[in-house]
Design a protein around this motif. Sequence first.
Motif, PDB file in Angstrom:
ATOM      1  N   LEU A  11      -3.278  83.625  66.807  1.00 24.40           N
ATOM      2  CA  LEU A  11      -3.889  83.455  66.117  1.00 24.40           C
ATOM      3  C   LEU A  11      -4.881  82.422  65.870  1.00 24.40           C
ATOM      4  N   CYS A  12      -4.538  81.064  65.840  1.00 24.92           N
ATOM      5  CA  CYS A  12      -4.765  79.929  65.977  1.00 24.92           C
ATOM      6  C   CYS A  12      -4.867  79.062  66.825  1.00 24.92           C
ATOM      7  N   HIS A  25       6.652  79.276  63.612  1.00 23.14           N
ATOM      8  CA  HIS A  25       5.149  79.109  62.501  1.00 23.14           C
ATOM      9  C   HIS A  25       4.653  80.627  62.680  1.00 23.14           C
ATOM     10  N   HIS A  30       1.937  83.791  60.052  1.00 22.38           N
ATOM     11  CA  HIS A  30       0.964  84.559  60.454  1.00 22.38           C
ATOM     12  C   HIS A  30       1.242  86.256  59.663  1.00 22.38           C
TER      13      HIS A  30
HETATM   14 ZN   LIG Z   1      -1.539  79.711  64.624  1.00 24.68          ZN
END
Ligand SMILES: [Zn+2]
Length: 188
Positions: A11-12, A25, A30
């Motif tokens: 996602l990041c 994380h 998220h």
């Molecule tokens: Zn992430």
Amino acid sequence: MENPLSICCKLCFKAFTTYQKLFVHERNKHSHNKTIPHFYSLPRPTSEQMSQYINSFIVLIKKKLGFSRHAIGKKRFSIETFPENIFVYLFKDEEKFKYSPAKHKYQCYFGGLTGENRLKQILHYDQWSFRQNPLTNTKGYVLLEDYENTYQVKFIWSQTVLLENNRKFTLGRMTCNFITDSGEFQEK
Ligand SMILES: [Zn+2]
């Protein structure tokens, strides 16, 4: 061996040395994620495929509904072969839908009368949540709301992966958790 830094948040794009760190994380950053990075690879199911799985769901949930004391309480069942794209197209637009890329796992909740009504629309069947005893006024039903509380129906999709002889075998499973009750109802 995979390069440890290739464990990456989808996602990041932050990189991690262990999956455990990635899981932490993801949970922190998220936890309500709805983005499905590989969505383009999930074919849109036909309406026949959708109704096949909706029918299976209705048969199985009705089997858990009964009229005796034993039919009351927490219930669960699984559909052992449930395609990912069916789950995604059934629930992706729902408020309580979420996806964990690290675990490749989806969840969706429906709560209270709002949830019951929403499932009537998704399943195209108004009577999905109860079964009536043909001889009496007793109904076994999925409990979503009573005088005091609201309750949830929870859908989870997860995957089991088997690696063998350089091949990857996958099994998608849908599990449904809910609470049942039974009681007498007068005809309206
Ligand atoms: Zn992430």
